[in-house]
Structure formats: C-alpha cells, structure tokens
Enzyme design. Structure first.
Site, PDB file in Angstrom:
ATOM      1  N   LYS A  67       0.815  -1.222   0.000  1.00  0.00           N
ATOM      2  CA  LYS A  67       0.000   0.000   0.000  1.00  0.00           C
ATOM      3  C   LYS A  67       0.849   1.273   0.000  1.00  0.00           C
ATOM      4  CE  LYS A  67      -4.265  -1.724   2.047  1.00  0.00           C
ATOM      5  NZ  LYS A  67      -5.248  -1.565   3.126  1.00  0.00           N
ATOM      6  N   ASP A 103     -10.190   2.729   1.771  1.00  0.00           N
ATOM      7  CA  ASP A 103     -10.394   2.118   3.095  1.00  0.00           C
ATOM      8  C   ASP A 103     -11.216   3.002   4.039  1.00  0.00           C
ATOM      9  OD1 ASP A 103      -9.135  -0.320   2.667  1.00  0.00           O
ATOM     10  OD2 ASP A 103      -7.173   0.386   3.329  1.00  0.00           O
TER      11      ASP A 103
HETATM   12  P1  NAP Z   1      -0.305  -2.462  10.647  1.00  0.00           P
HETATM   13  O1  NAP Z   1      -0.015  -1.252   9.838  1.00  0.00           O
HETATM   14  O2  NAP Z   1       0.698  -3.556  10.712  1.00  0.00           O
HETATM   15  O3  NAP Z   1      -0.620  -1.984  12.146  1.00  0.00           O
HETATM   16  C1  NAP Z   1      -0.808  -2.914  13.178  1.00  0.00           C
HETATM   17  C2  NAP Z   1      -1.265  -2.200  14.447  1.00  0.00           C
HETATM   18  O4  NAP Z   1      -1.534  -3.211  15.439  1.00  0.00           O
HETATM   19  C3  NAP Z   1      -0.212  -1.274  15.037  1.00  0.00           C
HETATM   20  O5  NAP Z   1      -0.836  -0.181  15.640  1.00  0.00           O
HETATM   21  C4  NAP Z   1       0.450  -2.172  16.090  1.00  0.00           C
HETATM   22  O6  NAP Z   1       1.037  -1.470  17.151  1.00  0.00           O
HETATM   23  C5  NAP Z   1      -0.762  -2.924  16.613  1.00  0.00           C
HETATM   24  N1  NAP Z   1      -0.379  -4.175  17.277  1.00  0.00           N
HETATM   25  C6  NAP Z   1       0.086  -5.306  16.689  1.00  0.00           C
HETATM   26  N2  NAP Z   1       0.336  -6.241  17.633  1.00  0.00           N
HETATM   27  C7  NAP Z   1       0.024  -5.667  18.830  1.00  0.00           C
HETATM   28  C8  NAP Z   1       0.080  -6.125  20.189  1.00  0.00           C
HETATM   29  N3  NAP Z   1       0.496  -7.362  20.497  1.00  0.00           N
HETATM   30  N4  NAP Z   1      -0.336  -5.283  21.159  1.00  0.00           N
HETATM   31  C9  NAP Z   1      -0.764  -4.039  20.874  1.00  0.00           C
HETATM   32  N5  NAP Z   1      -0.832  -3.546  19.598  1.00  0.00           N
HETATM   33  C10 NAP Z   1      -0.431  -4.354  18.607  1.00  0.00           C
HETATM   34  O7  NAP Z   1      -1.652  -3.180  10.170  1.00  0.00           O
HETATM   35  P2  NAP Z   1      -2.945  -2.477   9.477  1.00  0.00           P
HETATM   36  O8  NAP Z   1      -2.832  -2.609   8.019  1.00  0.00           O
HETATM   37  O9  NAP Z   1      -3.133  -1.148  10.085  1.00  0.00           O
HETATM   38  O10 NAP Z   1      -4.119  -3.485   9.923  1.00  0.00           O
HETATM   39  C11 NAP Z   1      -4.593  -3.515  11.258  1.00  0.00           C
HETATM   40  C12 NAP Z   1      -5.823  -4.418  11.371  1.00  0.00           C
HETATM   41  O11 NAP Z   1      -6.885  -3.882  10.599  1.00  0.00           O
HETATM   42  C13 NAP Z   1      -5.589  -5.842  10.847  1.00  0.00           C
HETATM   43  O12 NAP Z   1      -6.252  -6.748  11.699  1.00  0.00           O
HETATM   44  C14 NAP Z   1      -6.251  -5.826   9.483  1.00  0.00           C
HETATM   45  O13 NAP Z   1      -6.733  -7.100   9.102  1.00  0.00           O
HETATM   46  C15 NAP Z   1      -7.414  -4.878   9.741  1.00  0.00           C
HETATM   47  N6  NAP Z   1      -7.893  -4.233   8.501  1.00  0.00           N
HETATM   48  C16 NAP Z   1      -9.181  -4.454   8.129  1.00  0.00           C
HETATM   49  C17 NAP Z   1      -9.667  -3.851   6.960  1.00  0.00           C
HETATM   50  C18 NAP Z   1     -11.089  -4.093   6.557  1.00  0.00           C
HETATM   51  O14 NAP Z   1     -11.424  -3.826   5.388  1.00  0.00           O
HETATM   52  N7  NAP Z   1     -11.952  -4.538   7.433  1.00  0.00           N
HETATM   53  C19 NAP Z   1      -8.836  -3.019   6.193  1.00  0.00           C
HETATM   54  C20 NAP Z   1      -7.523  -2.804   6.615  1.00  0.00           C
HETATM   55  C21 NAP Z   1      -7.058  -3.427   7.782  1.00  0.00           C
HETATM   56  P3  NAP Z   1       2.592  -0.996  17.069  1.00  0.00           P
HETATM   57  O15 NAP Z   1       2.615   0.252  16.262  1.00  0.00           O
HETATM   58  O16 NAP Z   1       2.962  -0.799  18.501  1.00  0.00           O
HETATM   59  O17 NAP Z   1       3.347  -2.130  16.422  1.00  0.00           O
END
Ligand code: NAP
Length: 278
Positions: A67, A103
C-alpha cells in the site's frame, strides 16, 4: 478479457476475488472482466507495475506490503491516498496509473449502515498502523471533532497525530489512558491486529470497555473471526458492536466503481455480498 486482481504477500486468504467477481457477475460484466489474485513480494511492487499493463491488467487492489510502496509510482493520486500516504486501488488507464485509497470511505459507509454519523463526535482508535491512519483521517474529514489514537508504540501515534494536530490526539496503550479516552467516546474502533485469526496476542485488559458511555459502539476492523474476543465482551456489556466486514465490502464497492468507471448501487451490492460471504 480485461484483468483485475489483488496483489499482496500473503494473498491466498484474500476475499477480494470472490467479492469482485460476485459484483461483476451481478452487473453482467463477468464476460468482460475477471478478477484474480497474485502473490507479489514487497520488493517487487515496481516489477509488477512494469508487467501488469503488458499482461492486460486494467486495475488492481493492493494489500500488505504494497500500500505504501505504490504511492511514488502513481501518475495521479486521489486526495484520500495522498493524505494517508497509501494506495489500495490502482487503475491502469491511458495516461498512466491512477491511485486511490478507499479504506476510510469504506468504514464511513459501514458506520452509516449502522446509523452512525461523525459530525461533532469523539472517537477512540486502538492502533496507529496503516488502517488506523486511513480511518483517523477520514473520520476527521467527516466531522469528528476528536479522534484519540492510542497505540502500543506511542511514538507511532504521535507521528500519525501530527497530520492533524487540532483533532487527532495521541495516547499510549495503558489501562489508564484507554479508560479515560474510552469514557469520552461514542465509538471505539480496534485498528490493531489483536484478536485476528492466525495472529498471536490478545488485549491484556478489557476494562476500557466498561468505561465507554452507555449506547457506545465498538467496531473491530477484523472480520475473521466474525466476532473477536473484544466484540464478544463488548456485546456482553450491552454495547452495540460491528466487525470489519462492512468496511471490507464497501472499500471493494468503491474500488470497483473506479475500475469500471461506473456508479454502483452500494447498498444493494453490500447486501448481495453479505449474503455471498456469510
Ligand atoms: P499495521 O499497519 O501492521 O498496524 C498494526 C497495528 O496493530 C499497530 O498499531 C500495532 O502497534 C498494533 N499491534 C500489533 N500487535 C500488537 C500487540 N500485540 N499489542 C498491541 N498492539 C499491537 O496493520 P494495518 O494494516 O493497520 O491493519 C490492522 C488491522 O486492521 C488488521 O487486523 C487488518 O486485518 C485490519 N484491517 C481491516 C480492513 C477491513 O477492510 N476490514 C482493512 C484494513 C485493515 P505498534 O505500532 O505498537 O506495532
């Protein structure tokens, strides 16, 4: 046949082919377009772009880890993609590559389906990754007056909140901070991967759910499982809950509008897709 696809790594789990081919069939366009999936390593974003057009690809969606990589390769980028620095939809048109990010719009449409509107509202987001960024910026654009962004790594929340200092407020992930921020929020959105199928880790403490005002909504961007532990506990406390399926469907509806350059009947498509996917 015009080719559409989703690229990512991993990508085998992606529901996008099913979602888009279902919509194309409903529109009678399944003879003209086919939507597939392609595993493309993060280091190969530019390589994929170079050969996509030659292979008849007219558009694609991008998931992790592309992305953000895509942005510098776009000839045109829409406001949403520019603001959040990432692209989830690319159209290959005469004149170049057009990048969009659907999104944030997807979540706003899903909230709308649940009767939730943003003007004047306080919201709390858990997480400060890519999804949180697109959601935070869209919610403020839609009139939310305060969006708290609480993250395990507070520096990442601070970095995100610099984009809109007046409205976005960074926070850490301590129980105290989460409870204080939840207490002022009509909506709490989990934008972390905590609770996602196939991912280790869970919230250590759910007491922030008890701090939410009566009538609050808890939304999890995760859609697999359909009900995360967070949503199960929120529901048990009497909060309104919603998972990330609506966002997933609506971001795809908006992406297909770009691909085929046609306005769709969004609610009808969302209803059809919900029937197909659940
Ligand atoms: P990302 O950029 O990798 O961000 C992950 C986030 O989760 C960060 O804020 C990270 O915190 C936090 N995190 C991960 N492990 C953690 C833990 N053990 N304890 C506390 N915080 C933790 O991922 P993303 O693309 O933003 O996606 C995030 C979620 O949204 C995923 O589950 C994804 O499937 C979902 N999503 C859904 C849609 C939809 O259409 N429904 C679209 C996009 C994403 P740190 O910064 O501290 O690492």
């Amino acid at each position: 046949m015009k080719k559409l696809c989703v690229i990512g790594d991993p990508v085998a789990h992606s529901q996008s082919p099913l979602i888009h081919n279902t919509m194309l069939k409903a529109l009678g366009l399944d003879g003209e377009y086919h939507y597939g999936r392609e595993r493309v390593a993060g280091s190969d974003t530019a390589l994929f772009l170079g050969r996509a057009r030659a292979e008849g690809c007219v558009g694609f969606n991008a998931t992790m880890p592309h992305k953000e990589n895509l942005l510098p390769h776009m000839d045109f980028t829409d406001v949403d993609a520019l603001r959040c620095g990432s692209v989830n939809t690319v159209c290959m048109r005469e004149g170049g590559c057009y990048g969009y990010n659907t999104d944030g719009r997807g979540l706003v449409a899903a909230l709308g389906e649940e009767g939730l509107t943003l003007p004047g509202r306080h919201v709390t987001l858990l997480g400060a990754g890519g999804a949180a960024k697109s959601v935070a910026l869209k919610l403020t654009q839609q009139g939310a007056v305060r969006v708290n962004v609480c993250n395990r790594t507070p520096e990442r929340a601070e970095h995100l909140c610099r984009l809109e200092k007046g409205t976005l407020r960074p926070g850490d992930f301590s129980t105290d901070t989460l409870c204080r921020r939840a207490a002022e929020s009509f909506l709490l959105v989990n934008c972390t991967s905590l609770g996602m199928e196939g991912t280790a880790g869970q919230f250590e403490d759910f007491s922030f759910l008890e701090a939410l005002p009566a009538g609050a909504t808890v939304c999890d961007l995760i859609y697999a499982p359909a009900e995360t532990e967070l949503l199960r506990r929120a529901r048990a406390l009497g909060h309104h809950t919603m998972n990330g399926l609506g966002m997933l469907l609506w971001q795809a509806i908006y992406a297909l509008e770009f691909f085929i350059n046609q306005k769709l009947d969004g609610p009808a498509m969302a209803a059809l897709l919900r029937k197909t996917l659940t």
